[in-house]
Write an enzyme that holds these catalytic residues in place. Structure first.
Site, short mmCIF file in Angstrom:
data_model
loop_
_atom_site.label_atom_id
_atom_site.label_comp_id
_atom_site.label_asym_id
_atom_site.label_seq_id
_atom_site.Cartn_x
_atom_site.Cartn_y
_atom_site.Cartn_z
CG ASN A 128 -2.07 -0.97 1.09
OD1 ASN A 128 -2.51 -1.29 -0.02
ND2 ASN A 128 -2.57 -1.46 2.22
CG ASP A 137 -8.36 -1.39 -1.70
OD1 ASP A 137 -7.94 -1.81 -0.60
OD2 ASP A 137 -8.90 -0.28 -1.85
CG ASP A 163 -3.20 -7.89 6.76
OD1 ASP A 163 -3.88 -8.15 7.78
OD2 ASP A 163 -1.99 -7.60 6.82
#
Length: 234
Positions: A128, A137, A163
């Site tokens: 990320n 995502d 996650d």
């Protein structure tokens, strides 16, 4: 228009009571009763109705007045709200709330042995930070899709956290759960990598499993054991 002038029996009018005698007795005692039923149209279609019956004694005669409202749209809205309340908005998997309720319902002797597999994506925060949350995502969605394909029909796949994913496997021993883990690990190699300018970074996972073999074992301890094994592998 169809209702006007029709006899009550024409509507297949049914209350949630076993007999009209009992219903009438309860109505006189309570003054009014609200319940749901289904009405049938002349075409044979049915629709849900919320009905309220009122008791009236007028000039020595007893009457029952029934007022009904078509609640089709309300039922559809309730189903949609219920669906969304148990689904993860990103992956469309079941969410943690649903899984926790399902664990309680499945915690029965006839469902033993119950296996739980916990999965964690390694380095998602790094992905990320390096490539953006959209890429992170995308990985979550692809992994969710892969887990659904890999799992059996009776298995429950849920997103547990940011996650983390959980597979709830009723009537599955540790050996069978290990084979499912192996399938997940093999299939995960085909999950699309993180697209970079010059390279592709492989997505790896940590997995842990535990089994409830008898009713003396607390199902939440099994969940914790699977989580601990996952973190040990991580």
């Amino acid at each position: 228009q169809e209702l006007t002038g029709m006899n009550i029996q024409d509507l297949v009018f049914r209350t949630p009571y076993k007999s009209r005698r009992k219903f009438w007795s309860n109505l006189k005692s309570a003054g009014s009763l609200t319940y749901e039923l289904k009405l049938k149209t002349r075409l044979g279609n049915t629709f849900p109705l919320q009905a309220t019956s009122y008791y009236l004694n007028f000039e020595g005669q007893e009457y029952e007045f029934v007022f009904g409202q078509d609640i089709t749209s309300q039922k559809e809205k309730d189903r949609e709200i219920n669906y969304l309340s148990y689904r993860d908005s990103l992956t469309n998997l079941y969410n943690r709330r649903f899984l926790e309720e399902k664990i309680e319902r499945l915690d029965r002797e006839e469902k033993l042995p119950i296996s739980i597999i916990m999965i964690d994506i390694n380095g998602l925060k790094l992905i990320n930070d390096s490539y953006g949350h959209n890429q992170g995502d995308k990985i979550l969605v692809e992994l969710a899709s892969m887990l659904q394909v890999t799992a059996r029909t009776e298995d429950i796949v849920a997103r547990w956290g940011g996650d983390e994913f959980v597979l709830l496997l009723p009537q599955t021993n540790y050996e069978a759960a290990s084979k499912i883990i192996e399938r997940i690990e093999n299939t995960s190699e085909s999950v699309e990598m993180v697209e970079g300018t010059f390279q592709k970074i492989p997505v790896s996972m940590a997995l842990g499993a535990a089994v409830k073999a008898d009713m003396e074992i607390n199902i939440h301890e099994v969940l914790k054991e699977a989580e601990d094994r996952m973190y040990n592998q991580k």
